[in-house]
Design a protein around this motif. Structure first.
Motif, PDB file in Angstrom:
ATOM      1  N   SER A   8       9.924 -22.654  11.547  1.00 44.22           N
ATOM      2  CA  SER A   8       8.778 -21.765  11.408  1.00 44.22           C
ATOM      3  C   SER A   8       9.210 -20.311  11.367  1.00 44.22           C
ATOM      4  N   ILE A   9      10.189 -19.950  12.190  1.00 44.95           N
ATOM      5  CA  ILE A   9      10.662 -18.574  12.194  1.00 44.95           C
ATOM      6  C   ILE A   9      11.374 -18.263  10.899  1.00 44.95           C
ATOM      7  N   ARG A  10      12.144 -19.198  10.386  1.00 42.01           N
ATOM      8  CA  ARG A  10      12.837 -18.980   9.119  1.00 42.01           C
ATOM      9  C   ARG A  10      11.843 -18.740   8.005  1.00 42.01           C
ATOM     10  N   ILE A  11      10.824 -19.602   7.937  1.00 46.33           N
ATOM     11  CA  ILE A  11       9.815 -19.474   6.896  1.00 46.33           C
ATOM     12  C   ILE A  11       9.111 -18.133   7.000  1.00 46.33           C
ATOM     13  N   THR A  12       8.714 -17.752   8.220  1.00 45.28           N
ATOM     14  CA  THR A  12       7.963 -16.518   8.406  1.00 45.28           C
ATOM     15  C   THR A  12       8.776 -15.322   7.966  1.00 45.28           C
ATOM     16  N   ARG A  13      10.030 -15.241   8.422  1.00 42.75           N
ATOM     17  CA  ARG A  13      10.841 -14.081   8.083  1.00 42.75           C
ATOM     18  C   ARG A  13      11.075 -13.995   6.580  1.00 42.75           C
ATOM     19  N   ALA A  14      11.378 -15.143   5.963  1.00 44.25           N
ATOM     20  CA  ALA A  14      11.637 -15.127   4.531  1.00 44.25           C
ATOM     21  C   ALA A  14      10.377 -14.775   3.750  1.00 44.25           C
ATOM     22  N   PHE A  15       9.224 -15.297   4.186  1.00 44.12           N
ATOM     23  CA  PHE A  15       7.987 -14.998   3.500  1.00 44.12           C
ATOM     24  C   PHE A  15       7.666 -13.514   3.586  1.00 44.12           C
ATOM     25  N   LEU A  16       7.862 -12.937   4.787  1.00 50.84           N
ATOM     26  CA  LEU A  16       7.607 -11.521   4.947  1.00 50.84           C
ATOM     27  C   LEU A  16       8.528 -10.707   4.066  1.00 50.84           C
ATOM     28  N   GLN A 227      10.523  -3.310   5.874  1.00 55.58           N
ATOM     29  CA  GLN A 227       9.547  -3.869   6.800  1.00 55.58           C
ATOM     30  C   GLN A 227       9.078  -2.878   7.864  1.00 55.58           C
ATOM     31  N   ASN A 228       7.781  -2.876   8.097  1.00 53.43           N
ATOM     32  CA  ASN A 228       7.220  -2.193   9.253  1.00 53.43           C
ATOM     33  C   ASN A 228       7.511  -3.059  10.478  1.00 53.43           C
ATOM     34  N   PRO A 229       8.305  -2.575  11.438  1.00 50.73           N
ATOM     35  CA  PRO A 229       8.694  -3.419  12.576  1.00 50.73           C
ATOM     36  C   PRO A 229       7.528  -3.924  13.404  1.00 50.73           C
ATOM     37  N   GLU A 230       6.397  -3.236  13.346  1.00 46.60           N
ATOM     38  CA  GLU A 230       5.248  -3.637  14.151  1.00 46.60           C
ATOM     39  C   GLU A 230       4.347  -4.620  13.433  1.00 46.60           C
ATOM     40  N   SER A 231       4.581  -4.835  12.158  1.00 50.75           N
ATOM     41  CA  SER A 231       3.696  -5.684  11.377  1.00 50.75           C
ATOM     42  C   SER A 231       4.171  -7.123  11.387  1.00 50.75           C
ATOM     43  N   ARG A 233       2.712  -9.142   9.154  1.00 51.15           N
ATOM     44  CA  ARG A 233       2.151  -9.603   7.885  1.00 51.15           C
ATOM     45  C   ARG A 233       2.966  -9.133   6.686  1.00 51.15           C
ATOM     46  N   GLY A 234       4.170  -8.678   6.930  1.00 51.95           N
ATOM     47  CA  GLY A 234       5.004  -8.271   5.812  1.00 51.95           C
ATOM     48  C   GLY A 234       4.676  -6.904   5.262  1.00 51.95           C
ATOM     49  N   GLU A 235       3.993  -6.073   6.033  1.00 47.49           N
ATOM     50  CA  GLU A 235       3.683  -4.724   5.579  1.00 47.49           C
ATOM     51  C   GLU A 235       4.940  -3.863   5.642  1.00 47.49           C
ATOM     52  N   TYR A 236       5.064  -2.910   4.741  1.00 51.13           N
ATOM     53  CA  TYR A 236       6.249  -2.077   4.700  1.00 51.13           C
ATOM     54  C   TYR A 236       5.913  -0.650   5.116  1.00 51.13           C
ATOM     55  N   LEU A 237       6.906   0.037   5.680  1.00 50.27           N
ATOM     56  CA  LEU A 237       6.682   1.420   6.102  1.00 50.27           C
ATOM     57  C   LEU A 237       7.271   2.422   5.130  1.00 50.27           C
ATOM     58  N   GLY A 238       8.130   1.943   4.233  1.00 46.22           N
ATOM     59  CA  GLY A 238       8.738   2.832   3.253  1.00 46.22           C
ATOM     60  C   GLY A 238       9.380   2.056   2.127  1.00 46.22           C
ATOM     61  N   ILE A 239       9.808   2.792   1.107  1.00 45.55           N
ATOM     62  CA  ILE A 239      10.365   2.177  -0.093  1.00 45.55           C
ATOM     63  C   ILE A 239      11.755   2.723  -0.377  1.00 45.55           C
ATOM     64  N   ALA A 240      12.695   1.808  -0.625  1.00 42.78           N
ATOM     65  CA  ALA A 240      14.013   2.184  -1.135  1.00 42.78           C
ATOM     66  C   ALA A 240      13.963   2.098  -2.650  1.00 42.78           C
ATOM     67  N   THR A 241      14.354   3.158  -3.306  1.00 41.17           N
ATOM     68  CA  THR A 241      14.255   3.241  -4.765  1.00 41.17           C
ATOM     69  C   THR A 241      15.613   3.578  -5.354  1.00 41.17           C
ATOM     70  N   GLY A 242      15.990   2.871  -6.416  1.00 42.54           N
ATOM     71  CA  GLY A 242      17.257   3.191  -7.054  1.00 42.54           C
ATOM     72  C   GLY A 242      17.683   2.159  -8.078  1.00 42.54           C
ATOM     73  N   ALA A 243      18.935   2.299  -8.514  1.00 45.77           N
ATOM     74  CA  ALA A 243      19.514   1.357  -9.459  1.00 45.77           C
ATOM     75  C   ALA A 243      19.955   0.123  -8.685  1.00 45.77           C
ATOM     76  N   GLN A 244      20.762  -0.720  -9.303  1.00 44.93           N
ATOM     77  CA  GLN A 244      21.208  -1.950  -8.657  1.00 44.93           C
ATOM     78  C   GLN A 244      21.668  -1.667  -7.229  1.00 44.93           C
ATOM     79  N   MET A 245      21.115  -2.414  -6.268  1.00 44.80           N
ATOM     80  CA  MET A 245      21.406  -2.135  -4.869  1.00 44.80           C
ATOM     81  C   MET A 245      21.074  -3.354  -4.026  1.00 44.80           C
TER      82      MET A 245
END
Length: 351
Positions: A8-16, A227-231, A233-245
């Motif tokens: 269950s933990i594996r599924i949750t983390r991967a889904f998020l 990932q937002n550490p407090e969420s 539900r898979g909510e994010y707190l910021g975005i990493a933007t760039g080329a292949q990374m």
């Protein structure tokens, strides 16, 4: 730090993680087209998804997942018959010859042990097994058992013989655990397969270790949510933007249990034998190398902000996002070029 977790933990983390990565087309800059090929499977102790956006075919996905299974079958500390299991079973007895894959990853892990003065340590296995976080029925171990397990941890006691490709643990009871680095290696190996199959763009998500490969048809940058550490539900707190990374995060929300009102997470200190308690809740690494990002996310979390920033100076074009329990976000030098904070409840801080 281990491939073994409750399902269950594996599924949750991967889904998020996958929710974060896709952001409804944020990664690809569009909705998912019908010609995209996607495969999801349970491997490396988690749910892994590979999405081919431009190029490749079903054979590409089959070869990639076969490679992931091969790495798991060599490096898992929690499956019978793997090379790591054989090394552990022969601790204090005799060296074990291993594949090039396993020898390389152990060597790489020991390099990080040296760089971090043992904060990152692939011989942490006795502590990981004792705490058993993520496998159900967790509880705080007696202090005497923590001290006994800690006494078996020591990367200097791992003997590597490059001529014979043999690995030996000097003390009986020692255990290697490559869970903090093997998925990074696996992501890099998948990238090699994508290159061989002339894939032009793809997303590789190995249970939260995210690699965006190549460049999209419209040439727009990749966008990966952190990932937002407090969420939950898979909510994010910021975005990493760039080329292949690649973007890899280690955090207290990934695997933990609560006892007497206190949270105990899975990132363990080799110095104390207890979960790391330095005020951090997550560290994300943005890099070109997934094996380095994987090891660094754990290393910097354990080291903390000041020592972590110092270590990162050894890695050009690699950036870190530290988040503490007070909702402060600390960026390594240059990280502001690739990371944008979007959650209003968090704020950028200076160190």
């Amino acid at each position: 730090m281990s491939f073994s977790r409750t399902y269950s933990i594996r599924i949750t983390r991967a889904f998020l993680a996958l929710s974060l990565v896709l952001l409804f087309g944020t990664i690809s800059g569009r909705a998912i087209y019908a010609e995209d090929l996607t495969r999801t499977d349970f491997v490396l102790g988690t749910v892994c998804t590979i999405r081919l956006i431009d190029g490749g075919n079903a054979n590409t996905l089959s070869e990639a997942f076969a490679r992931l299974r091969s790495i798991e079958d060599h490096m898992s500390a929690n499956k019978d018959g793997t090379e790591i299991a054989q090394i552990n079973a022969n601790a204090g007895k005799e060296p074990v010859k291993v594949s090039e894959d396993t020898f390389y990853v152990i060597t790489k892990a020991l390099e990080y042990a040296r760089l971090t003065n043992g904060a990152f340590d692939p011989s942490v296995g006795p502590l990981v097994r004792l705490w058993n976080i993520g496998n159900g029925g967790e509880k705080v171990p007696p202090e005497r058992e923590i001290l006994a397990a800690k006494a078996l941890v020591g990367w200097q006691q791992v003997v590597m013989d490059a001529a014979t490709r043999k690995v030996f643990l000097k003390k009986p009871g020692m255990r290697l655990d490559l869970g903090a680095i093997a998925k990074g290696y696996a992501a890099d190996e998948v990238a090699k397969i994508l290159i061989a199959h002339k894939v032009k763009a793809a997303v590789v998500d190995l249970g939260g270790n995210v690699l965006v490969f190549g460049s999209k048809k419209d040439k727009s940058p990749w966008r990966v949510g952190i990932q937002n550490p407090e969420s939950a539900r898979g909510e994010y707190l910021g975005i990493a933007t760039g080329a292949q990374m690649t973007v890899v995060t280690s955090g207290v929300y990934e695997r933990y249990f609560i006892q007497d009102g206190k949270r105990y997470h899975h990132i363990l200190s080799t110095e104390t034998g207890w979960p790391v308690d330095n005020g951090l809740v997550s560290v994300s690494i943005i890099s070109k190398s997934s094996i380095d990002a994987d090891a660094l996310s754990t290393s910097l979390f354990i080291l903390g902000i000041e020592k972590g920033m110092a270590l990162l100076k050894n890695f050009p074009d690699t950036y870190a996002v530290f988040i503490d329990k007070d909702k402060k976000v600390y960026l390594s030098p240059g990280a502001s070029k690739v990371f944008t904070l979007q959650e209003k409840n968090y704020h950028l801080a200076e160190k």
